[in-house]
Design a protein around this motif. Structure first.
Motif, PDB file in Angstrom:
ATOM      1  N   THR A  80      11.412   0.870 -10.775  1.00  0.00           N
ATOM      2  CA  THR A  80      12.070   0.099 -11.821  1.00  0.00           C
ATOM      3  C   THR A  80      11.115  -0.053 -12.998  1.00  0.00           C
ATOM      4  O   THR A  80       9.893   0.064 -12.845  1.00  0.00           O
ATOM      5  CB  THR A  80      12.509  -1.300 -11.342  1.00  0.00           C
ATOM      6  OG1 THR A  80      11.360  -2.021 -10.897  1.00  0.00           O
ATOM      7  CG2 THR A  80      13.535  -1.209 -10.224  1.00  0.00           C
ATOM      8  N   VAL A  81      11.694  -0.324 -14.149  1.00  0.00           N
ATOM      9  CA  VAL A  81      10.910  -0.591 -15.348  1.00  0.00           C
ATOM     10  C   VAL A  81      11.508  -1.825 -16.006  1.00  0.00           C
ATOM     11  O   VAL A  81      12.723  -1.897 -16.208  1.00  0.00           O
ATOM     12  CB  VAL A  81      10.934   0.596 -16.329  1.00  0.00           C
ATOM     13  CG1 VAL A  81      10.138   0.269 -17.583  1.00  0.00           C
ATOM     14  CG2 VAL A  81      10.396   1.853 -15.665  1.00  0.00           C
ATOM     15  N   SER A  82      10.647  -2.791 -16.323  1.00  0.00           N
ATOM     16  CA  SER A  82      11.107  -4.017 -16.965  1.00  0.00           C
ATOM     17  C   SER A  82       9.967  -4.598 -17.788  1.00  0.00           C
ATOM     18  O   SER A  82       8.832  -4.689 -17.300  1.00  0.00           O
ATOM     19  CB  SER A  82      11.561  -5.023 -15.901  1.00  0.00           C
ATOM     20  OG  SER A  82      11.918  -6.245 -16.488  1.00  0.00           O
ATOM     21  N   ALA A  83      10.261  -4.967 -19.026  1.00  0.00           N
ATOM     22  CA  ALA A  83       9.288  -5.597 -19.923  1.00  0.00           C
ATOM     23  C   ALA A  83       8.005  -4.770 -20.035  1.00  0.00           C
ATOM     24  O   ALA A  83       6.906  -5.320 -20.057  1.00  0.00           O
ATOM     25  CB  ALA A  83       8.989  -7.022 -19.472  1.00  0.00           C
ATOM     26  N   GLY A  84       8.136  -3.461 -20.068  1.00  0.00           N
ATOM     27  CA  GLY A  84       6.984  -2.590 -20.223  1.00  0.00           C
ATOM     28  C   GLY A  84       6.173  -2.362 -18.955  1.00  0.00           C
ATOM     29  O   GLY A  84       5.124  -1.735 -18.985  1.00  0.00           O
ATOM     30  N   ILE A  85       6.641  -2.861 -17.834  1.00  0.00           N
ATOM     31  CA  ILE A  85       5.931  -2.727 -16.554  1.00  0.00           C
ATOM     32  C   ILE A  85       6.679  -1.728 -15.675  1.00  0.00           C
ATOM     33  O   ILE A  85       7.883  -1.861 -15.447  1.00  0.00           O
ATOM     34  CB  ILE A  85       5.840  -4.075 -15.812  1.00  0.00           C
ATOM     35  CG1 ILE A  85       5.166  -5.141 -16.665  1.00  0.00           C
ATOM     36  CG2 ILE A  85       5.153  -3.906 -14.463  1.00  0.00           C
ATOM     37  CD1 ILE A  85       3.670  -4.962 -16.840  1.00  0.00           C
ATOM     38  N   ILE A  86       5.949  -0.735 -15.160  1.00  0.00           N
ATOM     39  CA  ILE A  86       6.491   0.196 -14.169  1.00  0.00           C
ATOM     40  C   ILE A  86       6.220  -0.409 -12.799  1.00  0.00           C
ATOM     41  O   ILE A  86       5.067  -0.719 -12.472  1.00  0.00           O
ATOM     42  CB  ILE A  86       5.829   1.577 -14.252  1.00  0.00           C
ATOM     43  CG1 ILE A  86       6.087   2.228 -15.612  1.00  0.00           C
ATOM     44  CG2 ILE A  86       6.309   2.481 -13.121  1.00  0.00           C
ATOM     45  CD1 ILE A  86       5.290   3.507 -15.833  1.00  0.00           C
ATOM     46  N   ARG A  87       7.281  -0.599 -12.016  1.00  0.00           N
ATOM     47  CA  ARG A  87       7.118  -1.137 -10.665  1.00  0.00           C
ATOM     48  C   ARG A  87       7.540  -0.091  -9.650  1.00  0.00           C
ATOM     49  O   ARG A  87       8.653   0.439  -9.709  1.00  0.00           O
ATOM     50  CB  ARG A  87       7.952  -2.399 -10.487  1.00  0.00           C
ATOM     51  CG  ARG A  87       7.336  -3.588 -11.182  1.00  0.00           C
ATOM     52  CD  ARG A  87       8.021  -4.901 -10.861  1.00  0.00           C
ATOM     53  NE  ARG A  87       7.371  -5.975 -11.578  1.00  0.00           N
ATOM     54  CZ  ARG A  87       7.605  -6.270 -12.856  1.00  0.00           C
ATOM     55  NH1 ARG A  87       8.474  -5.575 -13.545  1.00  0.00           N
ATOM     56  NH2 ARG A  87       6.960  -7.261 -13.431  1.00  0.00           N
ATOM     57  N   LEU A  88       6.637   0.181  -8.743  1.00  0.00           N
ATOM     58  CA  LEU A  88       6.888   1.113  -7.652  1.00  0.00           C
ATOM     59  C   LEU A  88       6.959   0.285  -6.376  1.00  0.00           C
ATOM     60  O   LEU A  88       5.982  -0.371  -5.995  1.00  0.00           O
ATOM     61  CB  LEU A  88       5.763   2.144  -7.567  1.00  0.00           C
ATOM     62  CG  LEU A  88       5.916   3.242  -6.533  1.00  0.00           C
ATOM     63  CD1 LEU A  88       7.166   4.067  -6.803  1.00  0.00           C
ATOM     64  CD2 LEU A  88       4.688   4.126  -6.546  1.00  0.00           C
ATOM     65  N   ARG A  89       8.122   0.293  -5.740  1.00  0.00           N
ATOM     66  CA  ARG A  89       8.369  -0.518  -4.543  1.00  0.00           C
ATOM     67  C   ARG A  89       8.547   0.416  -3.364  1.00  0.00           C
ATOM     68  O   ARG A  89       9.457   1.246  -3.344  1.00  0.00           O
ATOM     69  CB  ARG A  89       9.621  -1.353  -4.755  1.00  0.00           C
ATOM     70  CG  ARG A  89       9.936  -2.297  -3.634  1.00  0.00           C
ATOM     71  CD  ARG A  89      11.142  -3.171  -4.049  1.00  0.00           C
ATOM     72  NE  ARG A  89      11.401  -4.164  -3.069  1.00  0.00           N
ATOM     73  CZ  ARG A  89      12.390  -4.080  -2.175  1.00  0.00           C
ATOM     74  NH1 ARG A  89      13.196  -3.044  -2.162  1.00  0.00           N
ATOM     75  NH2 ARG A  89      12.567  -5.033  -1.300  1.00  0.00           N
ATOM     76  N   LEU A  90       7.658   0.269  -2.384  1.00  0.00           N
ATOM     77  CA  LEU A  90       7.695   1.114  -1.195  1.00  0.00           C
ATOM     78  C   LEU A  90       7.835   0.238   0.041  1.00  0.00           C
ATOM     79  O   LEU A  90       7.162  -0.784   0.162  1.00  0.00           O
ATOM     80  CB  LEU A  90       6.414   1.938  -1.095  1.00  0.00           C
ATOM     81  CG  LEU A  90       6.150   2.901  -2.251  1.00  0.00           C
ATOM     82  CD1 LEU A  90       4.763   3.483  -2.149  1.00  0.00           C
ATOM     83  CD2 LEU A  90       7.191   3.992  -2.274  1.00  0.00           C
ATOM     84  N   GLY A  91       8.695   0.667   0.937  1.00  0.00           N
ATOM     85  CA  GLY A  91       8.898  -0.082   2.166  1.00  0.00           C
ATOM     86  C   GLY A  91       8.418   0.702   3.366  1.00  0.00           C
ATOM     87  O   GLY A  91       8.448   1.932   3.384  1.00  0.00           O
ATOM     88  N   VAL A  92       7.978  -0.026   4.364  1.00  0.00           N
ATOM     89  CA  VAL A  92       7.579   0.578   5.630  1.00  0.00           C
ATOM     90  C   VAL A  92       8.418  -0.071   6.719  1.00  0.00           C
ATOM     91  O   VAL A  92       8.355  -1.282   6.937  1.00  0.00           O
ATOM     92  CB  VAL A  92       6.075   0.355   5.925  1.00  0.00           C
ATOM     93  CG1 VAL A  92       5.721   0.882   7.309  1.00  0.00           C
ATOM     94  CG2 VAL A  92       5.216   0.996   4.857  1.00  0.00           C
TER      95      VAL A  92
END
Length: 186
Positions: A80-92
């Motif tokens: 996701t990208v929000s407010a100039g921040i790239i967020r990488l969400r990984l689940g295990v």
């Protein structure tokens, strides 16, 4: 996806590309269907007057799916990208072969030269004991909040704060396997 990551008014691009080599789709003797082990590449390009300038091409940050008992770490809302921040969400999450389950979120922000890691969150649960740990690090303030508890208790659990060492954090193009990074932060 498009967003203005470097705050220059031009749209930038962040995407995950997946290989399509049929040799990397292997049979799965465990009843879950074929396993697509094709690598994925995270790219980020910033808008320029004459198109785009590629800033990140990382084929290691999203691990390849090689365990037939493990869900795809990236999932549907993994980038996701929000407010100039790239967020990488990984689940295990494994159906067998491991007691721990976690969700790890790495947050990157453009610093003028690189997308630098500015935050890391990990929500971990041990499925056997019910113990939980929420770890939230802000690398800009060098502080981390650690909350421990259990799934049996509705209260938030024990909270403690840690001061993190002041050091340059990795960039999106150098971080390597994000799940291995996540294990080093625990």
């Amino acid at each position: 996806m498009r967003a203005d990551l470097d705050k220059d008014g031009r749209p930038d691009i962040v995407a995950v590309l997946r290989g399509a080599d049929k040799r990397c789709v292997i049979g799965n003797d465990h009843g879950a269907g074929p396993l697509d082990t094709n690598p994925r590449v995270l790219i980020a390009a910033v808008g320029a007057p004459a198109g785009y300038t590629l800033r990140v091409v990382n084929a290691a940050v999203i691990p390849r799916l090689e365990d037939p008992y493990m869900d795809d770490p990236l999932g549907e809302d993994g980038l996701t990208v929000s407010a100039g921040i790239i967020r990488l969400r990984l689940g295990v999450w494994r159906s067998m072969g491991g007691w721990g389950t976690s969700t790890n979120t790495l947050s990157f922000r453009w610093d003028g030269a690189h997308f630098r890691l500015v935050g890391f969150d990990r929500d971990y649960t041990h499925r056997g004991s019910g113990e939980t740990e929420l770890f939230s690090a802000n690398y800009l303030t060098h502080r981390a909040k650690v909350t421990t508890g259990t799934i049996e208790d509705e209260t938030p659990g024990k909270v403690r704060w840690k001061t993190l060492p002041a050091r340059p954090m990795p960039t999106l193009d150098t971080i390597g396997d994000a799940l291995e990074f996540a294990e080093s932060q625990r």
